[in-house]
Design a protein around this motif. Structure first.
Motif, PDB file in Angstrom:
ATOM      1  N   UNK A 135       0.855  -1.183   0.000  1.00  0.00           N
ATOM      2  CA  UNK A 135       0.000   0.000   0.000  1.00  0.00           C
ATOM      3  C   UNK A 135       0.888   1.230   0.000  1.00  0.00           C
ATOM      4  N   UNK A 136       0.564   2.205  -0.838  1.00  0.00           N
ATOM      5  CA  UNK A 136       1.280   3.479  -0.776  1.00  0.00           C
ATOM      6  C   UNK A 136       0.393   4.618  -1.257  1.00  0.00           C
ATOM      7  N   UNK A 137       0.616   5.788  -0.679  1.00  0.00           N
ATOM      8  CA  UNK A 137       0.047   7.057  -1.138  1.00  0.00           C
ATOM      9  C   UNK A 137       1.141   8.101  -0.949  1.00  0.00           C
ATOM     10  N   UNK A 138       1.520   8.757  -2.032  1.00  0.00           N
ATOM     11  CA  UNK A 138       2.663   9.672  -1.973  1.00  0.00           C
ATOM     12  C   UNK A 138       2.261  11.063  -2.444  1.00  0.00           C
ATOM     13  N   UNK A 139       3.006  12.056  -1.968  1.00  0.00           N
ATOM     14  CA  UNK A 139       2.798  13.422  -2.428  1.00  0.00           C
ATOM     15  C   UNK A 139       3.624  13.647  -3.696  1.00  0.00           C
ATOM     16  N   UNK A 140       3.110  14.397  -4.656  1.00  0.00           N
ATOM     17  CA  UNK A 140       3.904  14.686  -5.850  1.00  0.00           C
ATOM     18  C   UNK A 140       5.100  15.579  -5.515  1.00  0.00           C
ATOM     19  N   UNK A 141       6.282  15.180  -5.928  1.00  0.00           N
ATOM     20  CA  UNK A 141       7.471  16.002  -5.715  1.00  0.00           C
ATOM     21  C   UNK A 141       7.674  16.354  -4.257  1.00  0.00           C
ATOM     22  N   UNK A 142       7.807  17.675  -4.001  1.00  0.00           N
ATOM     23  CA  UNK A 142       7.981  18.154  -2.630  1.00  0.00           C
ATOM     24  C   UNK A 142       6.676  18.185  -1.857  1.00  0.00           C
ATOM     25  N   UNK A 143       5.548  18.199  -2.568  1.00  0.00           N
ATOM     26  CA  UNK A 143       4.265  18.276  -1.882  1.00  0.00           C
ATOM     27  C   UNK A 143       3.980  19.668  -1.360  1.00  0.00           C
ATOM     28  N   UNK A 144       2.822  19.815  -0.736  1.00  0.00           N
ATOM     29  CA  UNK A 144       2.368  21.105  -0.201  1.00  0.00           C
ATOM     30  C   UNK A 144       1.971  20.943   1.253  1.00  0.00           C
ATOM     31  N   UNK A 145       2.337  21.918   2.080  1.00  0.00           N
ATOM     32  CA  UNK A 145       1.964  21.857   3.490  1.00  0.00           C
ATOM     33  C   UNK A 145       0.448  21.952   3.683  1.00  0.00           C
TER      34      UNK A 145
END
Length: 398
Positions: A131-141
């Protein structure tokens, strides 16, 4: 394993071999320096939940990364190989070869469930995870997007550090197979530049003044490579992007990026943000600071904002520990906390991490040890993040 303790934590108690396989919760942040953890350094802030990990286990005093850049450091950690061997040498031109062996794949082969939530930053999509869920690149706070395993990109409302923790706890509670051991990677964007704190934490630390480091006014005599670095608090730290000192009639190279970040906030978040920073900005521009007075003002502003982001991170580490305790998992779970690299908190007049002095490649590393492992205190032997893969896999064999 000998690099871990000298005599090896995981061999210290023979009865541990008779227990079921250990679960592993690996929490990693971005750009968190050991100076900003009170179990390492009490000059700045109190981090009670990070300290809880060390209090029930070990603190590594000579922990280093193999490459002090986010993507390359993560590739080293996953593969147990230096950058030239794993192929991911920088953040701008490389794509991680996901077909190569990684420690999550090794754990899967040993019967573990594996999951990852948060920052990936390796261009290719994760492999070796159930299972994974990732933020694109640096992501946003604020109100971040997540890429899901099915390929969808979904926007979530809230603060990123909270959301990553929510997803991690939800997976442990409702999504995993509870008959199998698990390895959960919780990868935060915090405390990455530009240090956008949670709204509730904005007022913190405003009444404190911190001494500048002894090397703050380093003149780099005889060190032209150090002098050439573009991470000076004096001249490279952006007043608007980094320090939030925005004003309608002013601009900077990074102001458009900052404004896009603020636009991600909902109206209530944005109103609270401006209510806090606008008065500070008005006072700052009214004072017309110059020279050392300006540099030291920037340092104080930077340190306070950095600490506020650490505060939210520490709170969320506490949430994970509390869940492990309440669910009965804590006695059979190895909890690891570290960062993908160190960071400069004004040493040599710098922020960032792109020059190989101690503050850059020295990282915090603490481990909460499960029941049956009695080692406590400091481990002084040198360890690098290329060692983590073999340590995690070795934990499954004991």
């Amino acid at each position: 394993m000998m690099a871990l303790t000298g005599t090896t934590i995981l061999q210290a108690n023979a009865q541990a071999k008779e227990k079921k396989p250990l679960n592993i919760v690996y929490i990693m942040t971005d750009d968190h320096t050991a100076q900003m953890m009170s179990c390492y350094d009490k000059r700045y802030m109190h981090t009670p939940n990070l300290d809880r990990i060390a209090q029930h286990g070990v603190r590594f005093t000579s922990s280093y990364v193999a490459n002090s850049l986010s993507g390359p450091s993560r590739a080293c950690m996953l593969t147990g190989k230096h950058s030239h061997a794993n192929g991911f040498t920088d953040n701008t031109t490389c794509v991680f070869d996901s077909s190569q062996p990684t420690f999550p794949k090794m754990l899967q082969s040993a019967g573990y469930q594996t999951a990852l939530f948060g920052k990936w930053h390796l261009e290719s999509l994760p492999t070796g995870f159930d299972m994974w869920e990732i933020i694109p690149g640096q992501g946003d706070y604020y109100n971040p997007r997540f890429i899901e395993m099915n390929g969808d990109t979904i926007k979530h409302k809230g603060y990123l550090t909270d959301i990553i923790t929510d997803k991690s706890i939800h997976w442990m509670e409702t999504q995993r197979d509870k008959d199998k051991p698990f390895c959960l990677l919780i990868h935060h964007k915090a405390i990455h530049r530009n240090w956008l704190a949670k709204i509730e934490d904005l007022p913190l630390y405003e009444d404190r003044t911190f001494p500048v480091p002894s090397t703050f006014y380093d003149d780099y005599e005889g060190r032209p490579a150090a002098a050439a670095q573009e991470m000076s608090i004096f001249k490279d730290m952006d007043l608007i992007y980094d320090l939030k000192m925005d004003r309608d009639d002013l601009t900077s190279r990074l102001k458009p990026t900052y404004l896009n970040m603020i636009k991600r906030m909902d109206p209530d978040q944005r109103q609270a943000w401006h209510h806090f920073y606008d008065s500070i900005a008005a006072d700052f521009y009214g004072r017309n600071l110059k020279g050392r007075e300006l540099a030291e003002w920037k340092f104080q502003r930077y340190v306070r904002d950095y600490m506020k982001v650490v505060k939210s991170l520490d709170d969320n580490v506490g949430r994970v520990l509390d869940y492990l305790e309440k669910s009965g998992l804590i006695d059979n779970t190895l909890v690891v906390y570290t960062s993908d690299q160190g960071f400069y908190i004004g040493e040599h007049g710098w922020f960032d991490k792109r020059f190989m002095y101690e503050e850059s490649f020295h990282t915090p590393l603490v481990m909460r040890l499960p029941e049956g492992f009695d080692r406590r205190g400091d481990i002084t032997e040198m360890v690098q993040n290329i060692d983590y893969a073999c340590h995690c896999f070795a934990a499954t064999r004991m």
